[in-house]
Motif scaffolding. Structure first.
Motif, PDB file in Angstrom:
ATOM      1  N   VAL A 283       0.869  -1.185   0.000  1.00 48.86           N
ATOM      2  CA  VAL A 283       0.000   0.000   0.000  1.00 48.86           C
ATOM      3  C   VAL A 283       0.906   1.236   0.000  1.00 48.86           C
ATOM      4  O   VAL A 283       1.838   1.322   0.797  1.00 48.86           O
ATOM      5  N   PRO A 284       0.658   2.182  -0.905  1.00 51.88           N
ATOM      6  CA  PRO A 284       1.552   3.333  -1.006  1.00 51.88           C
ATOM      7  C   PRO A 284       1.651   4.124   0.308  1.00 51.88           C
ATOM      8  O   PRO A 284       0.662   4.251   1.027  1.00 51.88           O
ATOM      9  N   GLU A 285       2.840   4.649   0.562  1.00 54.34           N
ATOM     10  CA  GLU A 285       3.039   5.460   1.767  1.00 54.34           C
ATOM     11  C   GLU A 285       2.098   6.657   1.785  1.00 54.34           C
ATOM     12  O   GLU A 285       1.673   7.117   2.837  1.00 54.34           O
ATOM     13  N   SER A 286       1.782   7.176   0.593  1.00 50.84           N
ATOM     14  CA  SER A 286       0.992   8.405   0.541  1.00 50.84           C
ATOM     15  C   SER A 286      -0.520   8.127   0.592  1.00 50.84           C
ATOM     16  O   SER A 286      -1.316   9.032   0.409  1.00 50.84           O
ATOM     17  N   TYR A 287      -0.904   6.886   0.842  1.00 53.69           N
ATOM     18  CA  TYR A 287      -2.329   6.537   0.881  1.00 53.69           C
ATOM     19  C   TYR A 287      -2.964   7.079   2.161  1.00 53.69           C
ATOM     20  O   TYR A 287      -2.321   7.151   3.209  1.00 53.69           O
ATOM     21  N   CYS A 288      -4.237   7.442   2.067  1.00 55.48           N
ATOM     22  CA  CYS A 288      -4.974   7.949   3.220  1.00 55.48           C
ATOM     23  C   CYS A 288      -4.846   6.970   4.397  1.00 55.48           C
ATOM     24  O   CYS A 288      -5.096   5.770   4.247  1.00 55.48           O
TER      25      CYS A 288
ATOM     26  N   TRP B 168      -3.184  13.431   6.092  1.00 53.14           N
ATOM     27  CA  TRP B 168      -2.209  12.745   5.251  1.00 53.14           C
ATOM     28  C   TRP B 168      -2.908  11.889   4.191  1.00 53.14           C
ATOM     29  O   TRP B 168      -3.749  11.053   4.516  1.00 53.14           O
ATOM     30  N   GLY B 169      -2.551  12.133   2.951  1.00 54.43           N
ATOM     31  CA  GLY B 169      -3.090  11.313   1.871  1.00 54.43           C
ATOM     32  C   GLY B 169      -4.375  11.844   1.269  1.00 54.43           C
ATOM     33  O   GLY B 169      -4.835  11.330   0.255  1.00 54.43           O
TER      34      GLY B 169
END
Lengths: 437, 584
Positions: free
Chosen positions: A125-130, A377-378
């Protein structure tokens, strides 16, 4: 009100760390511990409510915590949904909606979010995901979240809704219905969404083996509309009244109004607020409109916002998103169209200008001193619009702070920076008010 | 993005109706932009948006852009549109609402959206719809080239495609969210509505469809065709995407994700598990930075596809026969140190040196070569083959060949510890994990993405914050008593956490242990991505830090070995591969 130095918080810290330690190897134990913690909290808010809170606040807190805990206790009756999804269909069938974002928030409340978020990232899961969605994905991937009998979500308000629920349905093997909400607010869009909701009702009947009583659905829709109207009437009452709230309560009230909109409980809460607020003590601190999620665990923010004489959150745009400028056209006699209209016209759907107009309206109705746009974040929806919000609201005379952080993962909160920014903003608002007096 | 003629309509999504706009005489172009700076986006929107969106915003503010059609394809595009609406600088700015499904109701909605766009563009341009122009604008169907490498995932910036063309020796096909624009060809019945201009007689005029009817017929067919493309990840049903990664006619896949774009990380995670052909994940931020690292990874991937470093074999064939004994020189030019070894024809290392790279890679390499040859009592003329690897490999003069450090590390590690199956290399500038085949080839590899977190640089910065040399950081890290969690992976935020811990009088060894665990956690996540398995071998400068090695073993749940010559791993691998290519 929480504080990192309190013994209760230290115990919670250990609890969270203990859950973190077992989620990969013994997910059943982790799920059991978490549910037990939520049950203890449910008992506490029902039998030992925080006495200083307004009765409507106590109700909001209880409804949110009880709603999610009972759904987790009764998985056979639970439907996993997203925050903006209308729930009257499920409530009218005696089912228990379980809002995904709320589950993540509760993990954070138990200080157990770290392990789930890391587990999700380790699975790609991308680091920048909510973070709300990330924690939920981590809970499902580790096996802590049991497969719901039905997953039903809508595309409002962000990309994560197009990914998380589909991913969960595939992994957990649960049936999934997705309600696509167009961007524009034409009657074609409303009809399109209404058709999808009606189809969802049919699927829900099949999955749970229960029939939907259309008359009962209309009652829920009617009550939902009355609830929103009652809440709207509280807005001008809030100015200079001590709401005895904290960031957590603000989020719980917003949750109750989405999770249980249409229920008798939610209407009672709104009507209680209408009675409570005019009777509340006068308040001389600063009054803020909060935009998007609130990081209720942030100690520097707790110090200045939670039951504080310095400042209070007068309301948030998460609580007042479900209205239509000029009033609704569809009534309870057209329940699917009415729910669809509310969803299509939600201030989180469509262009940023619509959401900004609603925030400005909230500022005007409550005579707020300022606005905090919290860039969770995200959340590209809020982040991308944050400077537009600031420019527009400040032009309308409402000073605005754009604050970066995370509504549910402590890791992404830079507490030192948060304290400085919020402190400076409140000093500025204070000076501004003094100058105007 | 510049448009001197004023008739260019830019778009940024494969669902943009390029052919419909072409029917109005517009010249449509994909906005394949890479801004030099994100200052405008940071100021007008927010820093945490994807690089493509930020580049698009910066470029769209140029006075040369007159017409731009965006879609509601993702959060970032919707917000970029909002910002551009507020700026009011573009003559024709349109947001097309794109459904998430492709059923009958959605096709109807799409058609009505397209009709609205057609009316708006017709009014803006003052032109009427010409079906002939629209039909002529359809690109012929693309037949996939056999034996190609596919770029899948999020929008591939121009610099990535340039690097692909330079580094990958096979044909490259771009099927990313902007590259895979493949609208079906119009059926012949539709083409029949386009006729040559009639003679002007009443019969011709009566037979010629009115422009409005032609537009209606075109939209009836076009809306489903546009929606029916291979879906991007924002669509609800993405089953049609399996053909992009199923290995048919493909030799390899480069999976591109972009920082702050969430759609493609999920698909990559699944695709990597099921991949039947080599797959490389590249994450960029949509800028031209880190081109060196990008080329290293792509070149290494190309080497993986070929199974052997072709360049070095070719070089070996071309070196002049020297007669006498064989000596191969391997040079690894890294960001912190330059390592060199001389190997004889039997594979025995005769001499090795490690020197500081310094400010210039060439100077560091010259010093390393001079020193190693001196130690081996050889001259440059005695060397049969010289192979360079590492970041500075292309800058070293008089090398016979270059190989990426990925392939060299794999070979070097296999030579040092033949049973090793996973190499964890943490150097000064990057960290990488290489999953080895049993014979020391590269099965899969991953590198950190343009971020100091989890690298030697991270530890260097933290040592500076703690005011101690690196060796002391390594030593003190073993004396920890209590767990301290450094939660941020970001070097900058981690530094502020360390400062807070110092302010709280947290014992230094505990802080260092927290940092060691932070590096180990980041590295472990990389190892999982390539399905790393024990035995693990750790190489690179950070292998000398026992605290990190122990933390890594704990996080991975298996022992992590080191080797006294681990820092020379890349240079040894370069020399060994050179020797292999000579047929020694």
């Amino acid at each position: 009100m929480a504080d990192d130095t309190k013994p209760g918080i230290r115990i919670l810290d250990r609890f969270g760390a203990a859950v973190d330690d077992v989620i990969e190897d013994n997910p059943r134990a982790a799920a059991f511990w978490l549910l037990t913690a939520f049950q203890v909290e449910t008992w506490k808010v029902r039998h030992l409510p925080e006495g200083q809170k307004l009765p409507s606040g106590q109700m909001g807190c209880r409804l949110a915590i009880e709603g999610i805990t009972r759904a987790l206790e009764h998985p056979d009756e639970a439907v996993l949904t997203s925050i903006f999804m209308p729930n009257e269909i499920f409530l009218a069938m005696g089912l228990r909606p379980m809002i995904a974002e709320a589950i993540s928030d509760f993990m954070t409340g138990a200080r157990a979010e770290e392990g789930f978020a890391v587990a999700a990232e380790q699975r790609g899961v991308p680091e920048s995901y909510c973070s709300y969605h990330k924690i939920l994905v981590g809970a499902a991937a580790t096996g802590v979240l049991a497969a719901p009998r039905l997953i039903a979500n809508c595309s409002v308000a962000c990309d994560a809704n197009n990914i998380t629920f589909k991913w969960l349905a595939e992994r957990l093997g649960s049936p999934h219905r997705y309600v696509d909400v167009p961007y524009d607010t034409s009657e074609d869009s409303v009809a399109y969404v209404a058709d999808q909701l009606e189809e969802l009702a049919g699927v829900t009947e099949q999955v749970y083996g229960r029939a939907l009583d259309r008359a009962r659905l209309s009652e829920f829709v009617a009550r939902g509309q009355r609830t929103l109207q009652a809440m709207e009437r509280t807005l001008p009452m809030r100015h200079r009244r001590y709401l005895v709230n904290d960031m957590g309560l603000e989020m719980q009230e917003a949750l109750a109004l989405h999770l249980l909109l249409g229920s008798e409980d939610a209407e009672r809460m709104a009507l209680q607020a209408e009675r409570d607020i005019p009777e509340a003590k006068p308040y001389d601190g600063l009054e803020l409109i909060w935009v998007h999620a609130a990081p209720y665990f942030s100690v520097p923010l707790q110090k200045v916002l939670d039951e504080s004489p310095v400042a209070q959150i007068i309301t948030s745009d998460m609580t007042f998103d479900q209205t239509r400028a000029g009033g609704f056209e569809h009534g309870p006699d057209e329940p699917f169209l009415a729910m669809a209209e509310r969803l299509v016209h939600n201030s989180f759907n469509g262009p940023a200008a619509r959401r900004i107009a609603r925030i400005r309206q909230l500022c005007e109705k409550t005579q707020a001193d300022g606005v905090v746009v919290f860039c969770h974040w995200g959340c590209k929806e809020t982040m991308g619009a944050s400077q537009l919000m600031k420019r527009d609201l400040e032009a309308a005379g409402f000073p605005t702070l754009v604050l970066d952080g995370d509504g549910c993962w402590r890791r992404n909160m830079s507490e030192g920076q948060t304290a400085t920014r919020m402190g400076a903003f409140l000093e500025m608002l204070h000076d501004r008010r003094e100058a105007a007096r | 993005m510049s448009d001197e003629s004023g008739s260019v309509v830019w778009y940024a999504c494969k669902y943009a109706p390029a052919e419909l706009l072409a029917g109005y005489g517009a010249s449509t172009r994909l906005a394949n932009v890479e801004a030099d700076t994100f200052e405008a986006a940071d100021q007008l929107a927010h820093g945490n948006l994807c690089g493509y969106g930020k580049s698009l915003l910066a470029s769209a503010l140029s006075p040369d852009v007159h017409a731009l059609v965006l879609t509601t394809c993702c959060d970032v595009m919707r917000r970029i549109y909002d910002v551009l609406v507020e700026r009011d600088d573009i003559d024709f700015l349109y947001l097309l609402d794109l459904p998430h499904n492709t059923g009958k109701a959605e096709r109807r909605l799409m058609r009505s959206q397209l009709a609205r766009l057609a009316a708006a563009y017709g009014s803006y341009s003052g032109r009427t719809f010409d079906p002939g122009l629209a039909l002529a604008s359809f690109a012929p169907p693309v037949v996939p080239t056999k034996g190609h490498v596919t770029v899948v995932g999020a929008h591939a910036p121009g610099s990535l495609m340039e690097a692909m063309r330079e580094s990958i020796t096979l044909p490259v096909s771009n099927v990313t969210c902007t590259g895979a624009r493949r609208v079906a060809s119009p059926p012949s019945e539709l083409a029949r509505t386009v006729r040559a201009p009639g003679c002007g007689c009443d019969a011709c005029i009566a037979d010629d469809p009115a422009p409005a009817d032609a537009l209606e017929s075109f939209l009836d067919w076009y809306a489903p065709a546009l929606l029916g493309q291979t879906p991007c990840m924002r669509m609800n049903d993405v089953s049609g995407r399996s053909s992009l990664t199923d290995g048919r006619n493909q030799e390899g896949i480069v999976y591109h994700t972009m920082k702050f774009c969430d759609y493609y990380g999920f698909e990559y995670a699944d695709a990597a598990k099921e991949a039947r052909i080599p797959m490389l994940k590249i994450e960029t931020d949509g800028t031209r930075q880190s081109a060196g690292q990008l080329r290293t990874r792509l070149k290494a991937f190309d080497e993986t596809l070929h199974g052997m470093a072709d360049d070095v074999s070719a070089a070996a064939r071309s070196v002049r026969p020297k007669g006498g004994p064989t000596y191969v020189l391997g040079v690894d030019s890294g960001s912190t140190s330059t390592d060199a070894v001389v190997m004889d024809g039997s594979g025995k290392t005769l001499a090795s040196v490690i020197v500081a790279t310094g400010a210039k890679a060439t100077a560091g390499a010259a010093k390393a070569i001079e020193d190693v040859l001196e130690e081996a009592h050889l001259t440059r003329d005695d060397v049969t083959l010289a192979v360079a690897t590492g970041y500075g490999r292309d800058a070293i003069p008089d090398m016979d060949s270059t190989i990426t450090e990925i392939t060299c590390h794999a070979a070097g590690a296999h030579l040092l510890v033949p049973e090793a199956r996973t190499v964890i290399d943490i150097g000064g500038q990057d960290s990488k994990v290489i999953h080895l085949t049993p014979d020391g080839g590269v099965a899969n590899f991953v590198m950190n993405d343009k971020c100091a977190a989890g690298t030697g640089r991270f530890l260097e910065m933290m040592a500076r914050t703690l005011e101690m040399p690196l060796a002391e950081l390594s030593r003190q890290g073993l004396e920890w008593k209590h767990e301290v969690r450094i939660s941020s992976m970001c070097t900058v935020f981690a530094e502020s956490e360390v400062v807070s811990l110092i302010a709280d009088d947290t014992p230094t060894p505990d802080i260092i242990h927290g940092l060691d665990v932070s590096v180990a956690t980041k590295t472990s996540a990389l190892a999982k991505r390539v399905k790393g398995e024990p035995p693990y071998l750790m190489t690179g400068g950070v292998a000398n830090n026992e605290g990190v090695v122990r933390a890594l073993a704990e996080v991975l749940g298996a022992p992590v070995r080191t080797h006294p010559d681990s820092q020379l791993c890349g240079a040894i691998g370069a020399a060994w591969l050179g020797l292999q290519s000579l047929g020694a």
